[in-house]
Design a protein around this motif. Structure first.
Motif, PDB file in Angstrom:
ATOM      1  N   SER A  62      39.691  26.205  42.882  1.00 16.35           N
ATOM      2  CA  SER A  62      39.922  25.529  41.114  1.00 16.35           C
ATOM      3  C   SER A  62      41.196  26.416  40.711  1.00 16.35           C
ATOM      4  N   PHE A  63      42.350  26.998  41.692  1.00 21.67           N
ATOM      5  CA  PHE A  63      43.499  27.664  41.357  1.00 21.67           C
ATOM      6  C   PHE A  63      44.989  26.990  42.113  1.00 21.67           C
ATOM      7  N   ASP A  64      45.756  26.344  41.030  1.00 22.17           N
ATOM      8  CA  ASP A  64      47.027  26.656  41.580  1.00 22.17           C
ATOM      9  C   ASP A  64      47.945  27.433  42.639  1.00 22.17           C
ATOM     10  N   VAL A  65      47.494  28.720  41.908  1.00 20.92           N
ATOM     11  CA  VAL A  65      48.312  30.571  42.006  1.00 20.92           C
ATOM     12  C   VAL A  65      47.072  31.311  42.035  1.00 20.92           C
ATOM     13  N   VAL A  66      46.866  31.817  43.297  1.00 22.16           N
ATOM     14  CA  VAL A  66      46.333  33.383  42.898  1.00 22.16           C
ATOM     15  C   VAL A  66      47.168  34.336  43.015  1.00 22.16           C
ATOM     16  N   ILE A  67      47.564  35.034  41.970  1.00 25.76           N
ATOM     17  CA  ILE A  67      48.230  36.842  42.355  1.00 25.76           C
ATOM     18  C   ILE A  67      47.335  37.398  42.507  1.00 25.76           C
ATOM     19  N   LEU A  68      47.882  38.394  43.648  1.00 29.63           N
ATOM     20  CA  LEU A  68      47.295  39.409  44.208  1.00 29.63           C
ATOM     21  C   LEU A  68      48.315  41.035  43.975  1.00 29.63           C
ATOM     22  N   SER A  69      48.979  41.150  42.910  1.00 31.45           N
ATOM     23  CA  SER A  69      49.825  42.711  43.483  1.00 31.45           C
ATOM     24  C   SER A  69      49.523  43.469  43.510  1.00 31.45           C
ATOM     25  N   GLN A  70      49.833  44.521  44.473  1.00 29.03           N
ATOM     26  CA  GLN A  70      49.377  46.036  44.831  1.00 29.03           C
ATOM     27  C   GLN A  70      48.502  45.944  44.979  1.00 29.03           C
ATOM     28  N   THR A  71      47.338  45.006  45.589  1.00 28.18           N
ATOM     29  CA  THR A  71      45.992  45.600  45.588  1.00 28.18           C
ATOM     30  C   THR A  71      45.360  45.186  47.274  1.00 28.18           C
ATOM     31  N   LEU A  72      46.230  44.866  47.966  1.00 25.30           N
ATOM     32  CA  LEU A  72      45.602  44.261  49.686  1.00 25.30           C
ATOM     33  C   LEU A  72      45.775  45.264  49.684  1.00 25.30           C
TER      34      LEU A  72
END
Lengths: 370, 196
Positions: B77-87
């Protein structure tokens, strides 16, 4: 301190009949409303505010200089406040079926020239919205900037957005739901039972009687009040403190502060509310079910065109956060623009009437970008 | 977030795409992506304060806990998923990675590199749990419960058929690292663009 000052309640009388969902029609009906701030030239700055079960059109300011009681959301409405009257024109009307100036069971039935009582037709949340739409037309408003409501008001906001998706740019739904849970229906039913088992209720015909079902209505309100608070809030407010005494009395009077508080709430309420209205409005809430009306909640939400802000409170067990999340998820599934905040508070369902922050920042920040 | 790698993220996101930022903080990245790439933005954050700030920037923001699952987001449902300093702060990083790649056509993740020489030397010479600017907590109160080096991340991707479309490495001040061959030793932060 109110920034609104003295406001004058207004009433509009409708000549044309109002078609209700039950198939019945209402003639010679009226809506009471109040307005704060002024409309811009294109009439596009209107915030349509909808009150909850026991509320009224008096959302802000006072009715005369000596009036000590401010409108029910005065903390949110006024110059520089969340609903900034320097920018927006806020309009709040009393809902259909209530008893605060809009037609309801205590109004005069034009056919009999007596109060309706139980001859008042059953109304649904959709009928309240339809009645408000008539007022919108009378006030010549092309489109609302935002429709806002909490609790039963939030149900009407959702109904507005689904029924008239082109008539608003955004909605804010606070502590509400697309359908009541069995638990909430149960509490409503106990409230209604309290009223209907009061001997003075007399099948709804008590308006010309000396005695009216005050006891039943007070009990209904007391039950309601328990559900509006939370375990933590009650503990914090009252604990097990005794009311004006040092020792337990070993009688069935009032020992604890919490008992006295409930008694006070009940007594205060019966002075200003009509028992039959309580029956009609709680029933309308019970009937409300967007999933049932449209096949599924997703289908209902697919109709919405406005931006939404959905707000819940962590300690609200009457309209729990999960029910707000259901709405949020359905809106997301449909690719709609939606924001959601689950405000951490221990004040329960009534939080929307109590705590200014972060509700103010949330609404203000959201409204700035509509 | 360092301006330098924020600039890189902006250049990696396609125009007019649908972008989900998990752990969006105050919504600054999404705000800039909206401004420069005209994206359709959705932010998720756990803190009420952050959600308020992000909404006030005009970003659709959902308060939520990533650890409680993302099942209500539809596939792709999204083109890009961003996960910054969270993994590194979530309970199940692999499950989250798989969720990112189910929801998004691609994911951009930014992670701290535990293989950095300064961290290695702290544990080697001092014999204590290392700390630096990115990882500044004590071992007993750190939210960073899943730390790994760049090589570890790459192993994980390989094992799970996750393709790395792009890899960018940064020094602690956010400036890019030129010697990619020594990335696991010299970079403090890594950015991966991944796809399944």
């Amino acid at each position: 301190m109110s920034g609104i000052g003295v406001v004058k309640p207004q009433t509009h009388f409708f000549q044309e009949e109002l078609q209700l969902e039950s198939g019945e029609v209402l003639s010679d009906w009226q809506i009471s409303y109040e307005m704060y701030g002024s409309m811009n030239e294109s009439r596009t700055n209107v915030i349509w505010l909808i009150h909850a079960l026991s509320g009224d059109a008096h959302a802000a300011g006072k009715h005369n200089e000596e009036d000590k009681k401010l409108g029910w959301w005065d903390m949110m409405i006024g110059p520089g406040k969340a609903l900034d009257t320097n920018i927006y024109c806020v309009i709040c009307s009393n809902v259909l079926g209530s008893c605060k100036g809009t037609t309801g069971p205590s109004s005069i039935n034009p056919k009999t020239q007596k109060p309706y009582g139980l001859d008042f037709p059953m109304i649904k949340i959709g009928d309240m919205v339809q009645a408000q739409k008539c007022l919108m037309d009378v006030l010549n408003i092309p489109k609302f900037h935002t429709v806002i409501g909490a609790s039963m008001g939030g149900m009407q906001v959702l109904e507005w957005a689904v029924r008239f998706p082109d008539l608003m740019s955004s909605i804010i739904v606070i502590a509400s739901t697309s359908k009541l849970s069995a638990q909430s229906i149960a509490f409503n039913q106990v409230g209604r039972n309290a009223i209907m088992s009061d001997n003075y209720w007399n099948k709804g015909l008590y308006y010309d009687k000396k005695n009216i079902p005050l006891q039943g209505l007070a009990i209904a309100r007391m039950i309601g009040h328990i559900t509006y608070l939370s375990q933590e809030a009650m503990h914090r407010k009252f604990g097990r403190r005794l009311q004006d005494k040092k020792d337990l009395e070993y009688e069935f009077g009032t020992d604890f502060e919490v008992e006295s508080y409930l008694k006070y709430q009940g007594t205060r309420f019966i002075k200003t509310f009509d028992a039959n209205s309580y029956l009609y409005l709680t029933k309308a809430m019970d009937y409300f079910d967007l999933s049932n009306d449209h096949g599924s909640l997703d289908k209902a939400m697919s109709l919405i065109k406005s931006k939404s802000l959905i707000i819940s409170f962590t300690s609200d067990w009457l309209f729990p956060s999960e029910q707000s999340l259901d709405i949020v998820h359905a809106l997301m599934h449909q690719g709609k623009e939606v924001s959601f905040c689950d405000i951490e508070t221990d004040c329960g369902h009534d939080s929307f009437l109590i705590s200014e922050e972060p509700l103010t920042s949330l609404m203000k920040g959201f409204l700035d970008h509509v | 977030m360092s301006k330098l790698y924020q600039k890189d993220i902006i250049s990696l996101v396609p125009d007019n795409s649908r972008v989900l930022d998990l752990g969006c903080a105050k919504g600054d990245l999404l705000y800039n992506l909206k401004k420069f790439k005209h994206i359709h933005a959705v932010g998720v954050d756990i803190s009420t304060e952050n959600v308020c700030q992000s909404i006030s920037k005009g970003i659709s923001t959902i308060q939520g806990n990533i650890d409680e699952g993302l099942s209500f987001y539809d596939d792709k449902s999204f083109d890009v998923v961003i996960l910054s300093q969270t993994l590194q702060v979530v309970r199940n990083p692999l499950k989250l990675l798989q969720e990112l790649l189910r929801i998004g056509k691609m994911a951009i993740i930014i992670v701290p590199n535990f293989g950095h020489w300064r961290l290695r030397s702290q544990i080697f010479f001092k014999g204590r749990m290392p700390k630096n600017k990115t990882l500044q907590y004590e071992w007993y109160n750190t939210p960073n419960i899943h730390l790994a080096s760049i090589k570890d991340f790459e192993d994980l991707f390989a094992k799970n058929d996750i393709n790395i479309l792009e890899k960018k490495l940064y020094l602690s001040n956010g400036s890019p690292l030129k010697w990619h061959w020594a990335g696991n030793l010299l970079s403090e932060i890594a950015l991966f663009v991944i796809k399944k």
